[in-house]
Scaffold this active site. Structure first.
Site, PDB file in Angstrom:
ATOM      1  CE  LYS A   1      -1.885  -1.205   3.955  1.00  0.00           C
ATOM      2  NZ  LYS A   1      -1.135  -2.437   4.241  1.00  0.00           N
TER       3      LYS A   1
ATOM      4  NE  ARG B   1      -4.296  -1.297  10.052  1.00  0.00           N
ATOM      5  CZ  ARG B   1      -3.164  -0.890   9.492  1.00  0.00           C
ATOM      6  NH1 ARG B   1      -3.049   0.322   9.021  1.00  0.00           N
ATOM      7  NH2 ARG B   1      -2.158  -1.691   9.402  1.00  0.00           N
TER       8      ARG B   1
ATOM      9  NE  ARG C   1       8.009  -2.877   6.020  1.00  0.00           N
ATOM     10  CZ  ARG C   1       6.710  -2.747   6.231  1.00  0.00           C
ATOM     11  NH1 ARG C   1       5.965  -2.108   5.356  1.00  0.00           N
ATOM     12  NH2 ARG C   1       6.164  -3.237   7.295  1.00  0.00           N
TER      13      ARG C   1
ATOM     14  NE  ARG D   1       6.629  -0.734   9.902  1.00  0.00           N
ATOM     15  CZ  ARG D   1       5.476  -0.682   9.249  1.00  0.00           C
ATOM     16  NH1 ARG D   1       5.401  -0.011   8.114  1.00  0.00           N
ATOM     17  NH2 ARG D   1       4.416  -1.294   9.708  1.00  0.00           N
TER      18      ARG D   1
ATOM     19  NE  ARG E   1       2.440  -5.076  11.107  1.00  0.00           N
ATOM     20  CZ  ARG E   1       3.519  -4.974  10.333  1.00  0.00           C
ATOM     21  NH1 ARG E   1       4.673  -5.492  10.707  1.00  0.00           N
ATOM     22  NH2 ARG E   1       3.437  -4.342   9.182  1.00  0.00           N
TER      23      ARG E   1
HETATM   24  P1  AP5 Z   1       4.975  -1.650   1.797  1.00  0.00           P
HETATM   25  O1  AP5 Z   1       4.625  -0.743   0.675  1.00  0.00           O
HETATM   26  O2  AP5 Z   1       5.754  -1.081   2.943  1.00  0.00           O
HETATM   27  O3  AP5 Z   1       3.635  -2.415   2.322  1.00  0.00           O
HETATM   28  P2  AP5 Z   1       2.404  -1.887   3.138  1.00  0.00           P
HETATM   29  O4  AP5 Z   1       1.188  -2.520   2.567  1.00  0.00           O
HETATM   30  O5  AP5 Z   1       2.412  -0.392   3.215  1.00  0.00           O
HETATM   31  O6  AP5 Z   1       2.728  -2.580   4.529  1.00  0.00           O
HETATM   32  P3  AP5 Z   1       2.722  -2.053   6.030  1.00  0.00           P
HETATM   33  O7  AP5 Z   1       3.433  -3.118   6.816  1.00  0.00           O
HETATM   34  O8  AP5 Z   1       3.283  -0.661   6.143  1.00  0.00           O
HETATM   35  O9  AP5 Z   1       1.236  -2.054   6.373  1.00  0.00           O
HETATM   36  P4  AP5 Z   1       0.612  -2.186   7.733  1.00  0.00           P
HETATM   37  O10 AP5 Z   1      -0.781  -1.982   7.352  1.00  0.00           O
HETATM   38  O11 AP5 Z   1       0.919  -3.380   8.524  1.00  0.00           O
HETATM   39  O12 AP5 Z   1       1.395  -1.079   8.604  1.00  0.00           O
HETATM   40  P5  AP5 Z   1       1.059   0.446   8.929  1.00  0.00           P
HETATM   41  O13 AP5 Z   1       2.325   1.174   8.866  1.00  0.00           O
HETATM   42  O14 AP5 Z   1      -0.110   0.929   8.166  1.00  0.00           O
HETATM   43  O15 AP5 Z   1       5.764  -2.902   1.173  1.00  0.00           O
HETATM   44  C1  AP5 Z   1       6.243  -3.939   1.993  1.00  0.00           C
HETATM   45  C2  AP5 Z   1       7.558  -4.501   1.395  1.00  0.00           C
HETATM   46  O16 AP5 Z   1       7.270  -5.139   0.141  1.00  0.00           O
HETATM   47  C3  AP5 Z   1       8.608  -3.426   1.075  1.00  0.00           C
HETATM   48  O17 AP5 Z   1       9.865  -3.937   1.367  1.00  0.00           O
HETATM   49  C4  AP5 Z   1       8.447  -3.145  -0.430  1.00  0.00           C
HETATM   50  O18 AP5 Z   1       9.652  -2.729  -1.017  1.00  0.00           O
HETATM   51  C5  AP5 Z   1       7.978  -4.514  -0.941  1.00  0.00           C
HETATM   52  N1  AP5 Z   1       7.022  -4.404  -2.040  1.00  0.00           N
HETATM   53  C6  AP5 Z   1       5.943  -3.570  -2.082  1.00  0.00           C
HETATM   54  N2  AP5 Z   1       5.243  -3.760  -3.218  1.00  0.00           N
HETATM   55  C7  AP5 Z   1       5.900  -4.732  -3.905  1.00  0.00           C
HETATM   56  C8  AP5 Z   1       5.648  -5.379  -5.162  1.00  0.00           C
HETATM   57  N3  AP5 Z   1       4.573  -5.055  -5.930  1.00  0.00           N
HETATM   58  N4  AP5 Z   1       6.481  -6.352  -5.557  1.00  0.00           N
HETATM   59  C9  AP5 Z   1       7.552  -6.701  -4.786  1.00  0.00           C
HETATM   60  N5  AP5 Z   1       7.843  -6.118  -3.585  1.00  0.00           N
HETATM   61  C10 AP5 Z   1       7.023  -5.138  -3.153  1.00  0.00           C
HETATM   62  O19 AP5 Z   1       0.574   0.307  10.464  1.00  0.00           O
HETATM   63  C11 AP5 Z   1       1.479  -0.018  11.496  1.00  0.00           C
HETATM   64  C12 AP5 Z   1       0.718  -0.085  12.832  1.00  0.00           C
HETATM   65  O20 AP5 Z   1       0.124   1.193  13.120  1.00  0.00           O
HETATM   66  C13 AP5 Z   1      -0.465  -1.071  12.855  1.00  0.00           C
HETATM   67  O21 AP5 Z   1      -0.050  -2.383  13.193  1.00  0.00           O
HETATM   68  C14 AP5 Z   1      -1.337  -0.442  13.955  1.00  0.00           C
HETATM   69  O22 AP5 Z   1      -0.836  -0.726  15.250  1.00  0.00           O
HETATM   70  C15 AP5 Z   1      -1.165   1.041  13.709  1.00  0.00           C
HETATM   71  N6  AP5 Z   1      -2.186   1.583  12.775  1.00  0.00           N
HETATM   72  C16 AP5 Z   1      -1.956   2.139  11.560  1.00  0.00           C
HETATM   73  N7  AP5 Z   1      -3.117   2.526  10.994  1.00  0.00           N
HETATM   74  C17 AP5 Z   1      -4.094   2.216  11.884  1.00  0.00           C
HETATM   75  C18 AP5 Z   1      -5.511   2.354  11.857  1.00  0.00           C
HETATM   76  N8  AP5 Z   1      -6.145   2.909  10.803  1.00  0.00           N
HETATM   77  N9  AP5 Z   1      -6.212   1.909  12.922  1.00  0.00           N
HETATM   78  C19 AP5 Z   1      -5.593   1.373  13.996  1.00  0.00           C
HETATM   79  N10 AP5 Z   1      -4.254   1.196  14.081  1.00  0.00           N
HETATM   80  C20 AP5 Z   1      -3.508   1.618  13.019  1.00  0.00           C
END
Ligand code: AP5
Length: 220
Positions: A14, A89, A128, A161, A172
């Site tokens: 994402k 979410r 990552r 991270r 997660r």
């Molecule tokens: P990346 O683009 O970083 O993936 P992502 O989907 O953004 O993954 P996240 O882990 O950031 O999502 P998340 O939802 O768990 O964490 P968030 O930060 O939102 O890509 C991942 C890897 O794959 C990278 O190395 C990239 O290079 C590679 N890649 C990407 N696309 C690719 C492709 N097409 N092909 C090959 N490789 C690829 O949330 C973290 C924490 O915050 C949560 O656990 C929660 O505690 C809190 N939080 C955040 N938002 C909320 C909410 N709305 N409500 C409650 N708690 C929340």
């Protein structure tokens, strides 16, 4: 204000797709994960409340997240299209986003679900690396930096991270299944959902999204 949502499990890509979209001009990337991590790093009162949930891989309470999003959107009112990454979410967050959009004369244009098999998600999260200075995202195999451990963009140090350890990743993914998967049905019923193959190149996924938004059709 117009909004689109990127849905998808942790590691679906994402954030990477949202950054590509933002590079295409009229899109503003809003990642609740990034906002929360910044609050933790600055040790604000929101950051202190959110940290234990994030460390465990649990969701931060809805009220806290919804308020953060409302504040950010208010500060950025000149922007045309928001790309919500990681928000909503839960069904409660989705309902409250609907209310906020209505209040601001905004509209939710489309919801894109990025689909990736679970074994690929685990490999992506394990490999990552993120820049400790500018938060740019890399992968040791799929998207390596030019110099190992160093950010191409700003020269900062690349780190893993804290929530990308095996145990937290497992939780997660579980939380995503329980709390976030119901959003698919919520948006499908309203005719807003597009499902995308998250194993394509991120740049071409972002192109598909941009062309869908201008033409109303996604080239899968
Ligand atoms: P990346 O683009 O970083 O993936 P992502 O989907 O953004 O993954 P996240 O882990 O950031 O999502 P998340 O939802 O768990 O964490 P968030 O930060 O939102 O890509 C991942 C890897 O794959 C990278 O190395 C990239 O290079 C590679 N890649 C990407 N696309 C690719 C492709 N097409 N092909 C090959 N490789 C690829 O949330 C973290 C924490 O915050 C949560 O656990 C929660 O505690 C809190 N939080 C955040 N938002 C909320 C909410 N709305 N409500 C409650 N708690 C929340």
């Amino acid at each position: 204000m117009k909004a689109i949502i990127l849905l998808g499990a942790p590691g679906a890509g994402k954030g990477t797709i949202a950054v590509s979209l933002a590079g295409k001009g009229r899109y503003e990337h809003l990642s609740t994960g990034d906002i929360l991590r910044a609050a933790v790093a600055e040790n604000t009162s929101v950051g202190r409340k959110a940290k234990p949930f994030m460390d465990a891989g649990d969701l931060v309470p809805d009220d806290l997240v919804v308020e953060l999003v409302a504040e950010t959107v208010r500060q950025e009112d000149e922007v045309c299209w928001y790309v919500f990454d990681g928000f909503p979410r839960t069904l409660e967050q989705a309902r409250r986003l609907d209310e906020q959009l209505e209040l601001n004369d905004g509209s939710l244009e489309r919801v894109f679900q990025v689909d990736v098999p679970v074994e690929v998600l685990v490999r992506r999260l394990a490999g990552r690396r993120v820049c400790s200075a500018c938060s740019a995202v890399y992968h040791v195999d799929n998207r390596p930096p030019a110099d190992e451990g160093v950010c191409d963009r700003c020269g900062g140090e690349l780190v893993q991270r804290e929530d990308d350890n095996e145990e937290t990743v497992r939780n997660r993914l579980e939380q995503y299944k329980i709390q976030s998967e119901p959003l698919t049905g919520y948006y499908r019923q309203r005719g807003l959902l597009e499902v995308l193959d998250g194993q394509k190149d991120p740049e071409s996924i972002a192109d598909d999204i941009a062309s869908c938004l201008s033409a109303g059709v996604v080239d899968r």
